[in-house]
Design a protein around this motif. Structure first.
Motif, mmCIF file in Angstrom:
data_model
loop_
_atom_site.group_PDB
_atom_site.id
_atom_site.type_symbol
_atom_site.label_atom_id
_atom_site.label_comp_id
_atom_site.label_asym_id
_atom_site.label_seq_id
_atom_site.Cartn_x
_atom_site.Cartn_y
_atom_site.Cartn_z
ATOM 1 N N ILE A 178 0.834 -1.209 0.000
ATOM 2 C CA ILE A 178 0.000 0.000 0.000
ATOM 3 C C ILE A 178 0.865 1.253 0.000
ATOM 4 C CG2 ILE A 178 -1.630 1.329 1.390
ATOM 5 C CD1 ILE A 178 -2.891 -1.351 2.212
ATOM 6 N N CYS A 179 1.913 1.265 0.821
ATOM 7 C CA CYS A 179 2.798 2.432 0.870
ATOM 8 C C CYS A 179 3.531 2.632 -0.446
ATOM 9 C CB CYS A 179 3.791 2.300 2.017
ATOM 10 S SG CYS A 179 3.012 2.484 3.625
ATOM 11 N N GLY A 180 3.958 1.541 -1.082
ATOM 12 C CA GLY A 180 4.618 1.659 -2.380
ATOM 13 C C GLY A 180 3.684 2.209 -3.447
ATOM 14 N N LEU A 181 2.434 1.740 -3.446
ATOM 15 C CA LEU A 181 1.452 2.252 -4.407
ATOM 16 C C LEU A 181 1.155 3.728 -4.172
ATOM 17 C CD1 LEU A 181 -0.556 1.508 -6.706
ATOM 18 C CD2 LEU A 181 -2.222 1.101 -4.900
ATOM 19 N N LEU A 182 0.939 4.107 -2.921
ATOM 20 C CA LEU A 182 0.684 5.516 -2.609
ATOM 21 C C LEU A 182 1.880 6.399 -2.945
ATOM 22 C CD1 LEU A 182 -1.266 5.323 0.764
ATOM 23 C CD2 LEU A 182 -2.139 5.951 -1.476
ATOM 24 N N TYR A 183 3.077 5.908 -2.694
ATOM 25 C CA TYR A 183 4.285 6.671 -3.022
ATOM 26 C C TYR A 183 4.375 6.914 -4.528
ATOM 27 C CZ TYR A 183 9.150 8.097 -3.200
ATOM 28 O OH TYR A 183 10.307 8.801 -3.432
ATOM 29 N N ALA A 184 4.063 5.884 -5.314
ATOM 30 C CA ALA A 184 4.105 6.046 -6.774
ATOM 31 C C ALA A 184 3.034 7.023 -7.243
ATOM 32 C CB ALA A 184 3.918 4.691 -7.453
ATOM 33 N N ILE A 185 1.840 6.953 -6.660
ATOM 34 C CA ILE A 185 0.767 7.874 -7.046
ATOM 35 C C ILE A 185 1.143 9.306 -6.683
ATOM 36 C CG2 ILE A 185 -1.604 8.550 -6.508
ATOM 37 C CD1 ILE A 185 -2.275 5.572 -6.322
ATOM 38 N N ILE A 186 1.700 9.500 -5.496
ATOM 39 C CA ILE A 186 2.097 10.851 -5.077
ATOM 40 C C ILE A 186 3.256 11.360 -5.925
ATOM 41 C CG2 ILE A 186 3.091 12.170 -3.169
ATOM 42 C CD1 ILE A 186 1.471 10.330 -1.296
ATOM 43 N N LEU A 187 4.181 10.481 -6.272
ATOM 44 C CA LEU A 187 5.333 10.882 -7.077
ATOM 45 C C LEU A 187 4.913 11.331 -8.475
ATOM 46 C CD1 LEU A 187 8.431 11.014 -6.941
ATOM 47 C CD2 LEU A 187 8.463 8.752 -7.972
ATOM 48 N N PHE A 188 3.949 10.626 -9.059
ATOM 49 C CA PHE A 188 3.492 10.962 -10.405
ATOM 50 C C PHE A 188 2.194 11.770 -10.397
ATOM 51 C CE2 PHE A 188 6.092 7.151 -11.112
ATOM 52 C CZ PHE A 188 7.009 7.704 -11.990
ATOM 53 N N ALA A 189 1.860 12.399 -9.271
ATOM 54 C CA ALA A 189 0.624 13.171 -9.163
ATOM 55 C C ALA A 189 0.554 14.340 -10.145
ATOM 56 C CB ALA A 189 0.439 13.663 -7.733
ATOM 57 N N PRO A 190 1.632 15.080 -10.427
ATOM 58 C CA PRO A 190 1.508 16.155 -11.419
ATOM 59 C C PRO A 190 1.113 15.639 -12.798
ATOM 60 C CG PRO A 190 3.493 16.484 -10.128
ATOM 61 C CD PRO A 190 2.938 15.146 -9.751
ATOM 62 N N ASP A 191 1.693 14.511 -13.214
ATOM 63 C CA ASP A 191 1.321 13.947 -14.512
ATOM 64 C C ASP A 191 -0.114 13.445 -14.510
ATOM 65 O OD1 ASP A 191 3.878 14.438 -15.426
ATOM 66 O OD2 ASP A 191 4.597 12.467 -14.757
ATOM 67 N N ILE A 192 -0.516 12.820 -13.412
ATOM 68 C CA ILE A 192 -1.896 12.333 -13.306
ATOM 69 C C ILE A 192 -2.860 13.502 -13.354
ATOM 70 C CG2 ILE A 192 -3.532 11.189 -11.762
ATOM 71 C CD1 ILE A 192 -1.148 9.480 -10.771
ATOM 72 N N LEU A 193 -2.546 14.590 -12.640
ATOM 73 C CA LEU A 193 -3.419 15.760 -12.631
ATOM 74 C C LEU A 193 -3.467 16.421 -14.002
ATOM 75 C CD1 LEU A 193 -5.195 17.518 -10.799
ATOM 76 C CD2 LEU A 193 -3.206 18.935 -10.399
ATOM 77 N N ASP A 194 -2.339 16.521 -14.684
ATOM 78 C CA ASP A 194 -2.334 17.085 -16.041
ATOM 79 C C ASP A 194 -3.219 16.274 -16.976
ATOM 80 O OD1 ASP A 194 -0.787 19.331 -15.753
ATOM 81 O OD2 ASP A 194 1.095 18.289 -16.205
ATOM 82 N N ASN A 195 -3.092 14.954 -16.929
ATOM 83 C CA ASN A 195 -3.919 14.111 -17.796
ATOM 84 C C ASN A 195 -5.391 14.213 -17.445
ATOM 85 O OD1 ASN A 195 -1.814 13.158 -19.372
ATOM 86 N ND2 ASN A 195 -1.334 11.554 -17.899
ATOM 87 N N PHE A 196 -5.709 14.322 -16.166
ATOM 88 C CA PHE A 196 -7.106 14.474 -15.755
ATOM 89 C C PHE A 196 -7.689 15.789 -16.236
ATOM 90 C CE2 PHE A 196 -10.295 15.904 -12.668
ATOM 91 C CZ PHE A 196 -11.237 14.894 -12.844
#
Length: 133
Positions: free
Chosen positions: A109-127
């Motif tokens: 869970i921590c690894g998944l959350l870390y990856a989501i937080i790390l790539f959050a700017p790209d995820i937000l841009d795509n959204f």
């Protein structure tokens, strides 16, 4: 069950009953008919005029502020929890076998959350791009 049904029916009937209002008549209060448009009466004189581009810029700015807060505080928390999960998994393998899945689950869970937080700017841009177009 019956008590809840009775209360729901009572509330439904109660909301359907007419209620007398004692508000001032706008026609006599303002000396003009209520259907005439007046910015001072409806409050739109204080509302700023904005465009969809302004809304997009504001939402992107606020979204990236949230991403920055997450990256500043949640990333170290995820790293610390990942290390604690690893310690739990190692000690569980030695002492108590039921702790091993809990430690590995915490690490996953921590690894998944870390990856989501790390790539959050790209995820937000795509959204934002998906919402905009």
């Amino acid at each position: 069950m019956n008590k809840r049904l009775f209360v729901m029916i009572f509330l439904l009937i109660f909301t359907l009953l007419p209620v007398a209002t004692f508000a001032a008549n706008t026609e006599t209060a303002n000396k003009r008919p209520y259907w005439e448009y007046s910015q001072s009466r409806d409050g739109s004189a204080e509302i700023p005029k904005v465009t969809s581009n302004d809304i997009n810029k504001w939402s992107q700015k606020k979204g990236f502020e949230i991403v920055e807060i997450l990256q500043r505080f949640a990333q170290p928390f995820c790293i610390i929890m990942f290390i604690i999960g690893g310690i739990v998994a190692i000690t569980g393998s030695v002492f108590n076998k039921r702790l091993v899945p809990k430690g590995i689950g915490c690490m996953a869970i921590c690894g998944l959350l870390y990856a989501i937080i790390l790539f959050a700017p790209d995820i937000l841009d795509n959204f934002v791009r998906w919402v905009r177009y």
